[in-house]
Design a protein around this motif. Structure first.
Motif, PDB file in Angstrom:
ATOM      1  N   LYS A 191      62.113 -46.392  73.178  1.00 51.61           N
ATOM      2  CA  LYS A 191      61.614 -45.043  72.859  1.00 51.61           C
ATOM      3  C   LYS A 191      60.450 -44.687  73.783  1.00 51.61           C
ATOM      4  CE  LYS A 191      59.240 -42.563  69.081  1.00 51.61           C
ATOM      5  NZ  LYS A 191      60.086 -41.382  68.823  1.00 51.61           N
ATOM      6  N   GLU A 224      60.328 -41.689  76.502  1.00 56.32           N
ATOM      7  CA  GLU A 224      59.313 -40.649  76.335  1.00 56.32           C
ATOM      8  C   GLU A 224      58.494 -40.488  77.610  1.00 56.32           C
ATOM      9  OE1 GLU A 224      58.441 -40.562  71.530  1.00 56.32           O
ATOM     10  OE2 GLU A 224      57.257 -41.910  72.806  1.00 56.32           O
ATOM     11  N   LYS A 230      64.601 -39.729  69.311  1.00 59.18           N
ATOM     12  CA  LYS A 230      64.792 -39.980  67.877  1.00 59.18           C
ATOM     13  C   LYS A 230      65.870 -41.046  67.692  1.00 59.18           C
ATOM     14  CE  LYS A 230      63.314 -35.302  66.686  1.00 59.18           C
ATOM     15  NZ  LYS A 230      63.578 -34.069  65.926  1.00 59.18           N
ATOM     16  N   VAL A 273      70.812 -40.972  65.455  1.00 63.99           N
ATOM     17  CA  VAL A 273      71.270 -39.580  65.414  1.00 63.99           C
ATOM     18  C   VAL A 273      72.766 -39.558  65.714  1.00 63.99           C
ATOM     19  CG1 VAL A 273      70.998 -37.254  66.348  1.00 63.99           C
ATOM     20  CG2 VAL A 273      69.013 -38.779  66.227  1.00 63.99           C
ATOM     21  N   HIS A 330      69.693 -33.643  66.264  1.00 60.37           N
ATOM     22  CA  HIS A 330      68.425 -34.060  66.871  1.00 60.37           C
ATOM     23  C   HIS A 330      67.356 -32.990  66.666  1.00 60.37           C
ATOM     24  CE1 HIS A 330      65.473 -34.814  70.067  1.00 60.37           C
ATOM     25  NE2 HIS A 330      65.926 -36.066  70.138  1.00 60.37           N
ATOM     26  N   ARG A 367      66.211 -32.446  62.808  1.00 58.65           N
ATOM     27  CA  ARG A 367      65.527 -33.545  62.132  1.00 58.65           C
ATOM     28  C   ARG A 367      64.017 -33.421  62.325  1.00 58.65           C
ATOM     29  NH1 ARG A 367      68.117 -39.487  62.763  1.00 58.65           N
ATOM     30  NH2 ARG A 367      69.968 -38.300  62.185  1.00 58.65           N
ATOM     31  N   ASP A 384      60.711 -38.360  63.596  1.00 52.11           N
ATOM     32  CA  ASP A 384      61.642 -39.429  63.973  1.00 52.11           C
ATOM     33  C   ASP A 384      61.664 -40.448  62.830  1.00 52.11           C
ATOM     34  OD1 ASP A 384      63.307 -41.152  65.312  1.00 52.11           O
ATOM     35  OD2 ASP A 384      61.743 -41.990  66.591  1.00 52.11           O
TER      36      ASP A 384
END
Length: 216
Positions: free
Chosen positions: A10, A14, A21, A24, A131, A134, A137
């Motif tokens: 993650k 990022e 997230k 998913v 995604h 939501r 996360d």
């Protein structure tokens, strides 16, 4: 567990500019960029590189712009990541490989070049919608035994929280949850009790759900 790999990957995605997230649409990790059009990245996690991981990635290639596989690298250097044939297969398929060390450091073993065309635009669209809907996360990528906190479940919990103090009319719940009418009527989880036309209360199952997933 595979969830132990989630945070390092993650963070890696990022840094590359994606909103990331977990869990998913059946994918361990989904990253979405703010570009126009948006770039959709999927990554599948396993504790070690194997054929099943590649098969999952091939399936995800039908809905993503980039697809990656990630696994923990062997401390002795004898894992599949050291097998040139495995790496060459990933290159030919356009699948990127990420290796995660015991300390959580992520290294790019094979870059993702995405030569495979997208073949399932409807599935891709559903993945992007989930995604975006939501909140936050709420699910660690790689989870297999816990219920996935989908956008629908989040909204249903929002309805339950609104009813926790007592019965309300649908329009009152809808003020905070736009889809409240459909969620209360379908009552997928058995959390709601229809007391009268347009009036709903909370069942014991709904109260238990709020204890399990407290709402802010």
């Amino acid at each position: 567990m595979e969830t132990s790999l989630y945070m390092p990957v993650k963070g890696f995605l990022e840094k590359a500019g994606y909103v990331v997230k977990g869990e998913v649409g059946g994918c361990d990790i989904v990253g979405l960029s703010d570009a126009d059009p948006p770039v959709l990245v999927v990554c599948e996690l396993k504790l070690s590189f194997n054929l099943e991981l590649i098969l999952q990635a091939v399936d995800r290639a039908a809905v993503s712009d980039e697809v990656w596989i990630a696994a923990r690298v062997s401390a002795r250097g004898r894992g599949r990541e050291a097998d040139r044939r495995y790496r060459d297969l990933c290159r030919r398929l356009g699948i990127g490989m990420l290796g995660i060390s015991d300390s959580g450091e992520v290294s790019v073993i094979v870059g993702s070049v995405s030569p495979m065309p997208r073949t399932n635009p409807k599935r891709r669209s559903r993945l992007m919608q989930e995604h975006r809907k939501r909140r936050g996360d709420p699910a660690l990528g790689g989870s297999t035994r816990a219920p996935v906190m989908t956008a629908y479940r989040q909204q249903a919990l929002g309805c339950a929280a609104a009813l926790a103090a007592g019965p309300l009319r649908v329009r009152e719940v809808r003020a905070g949850i736009p889809d409240a009418g459909k969620i209360l009527l379908s009552n997928v989880y058995g959390w709601f009790d229809r007391l009268d036309r347009g009036i709903y209360g909370l069942t014991d199952a709904g109260r238990e759900a709020l204890l399990r997933w407290p709402q802010p």
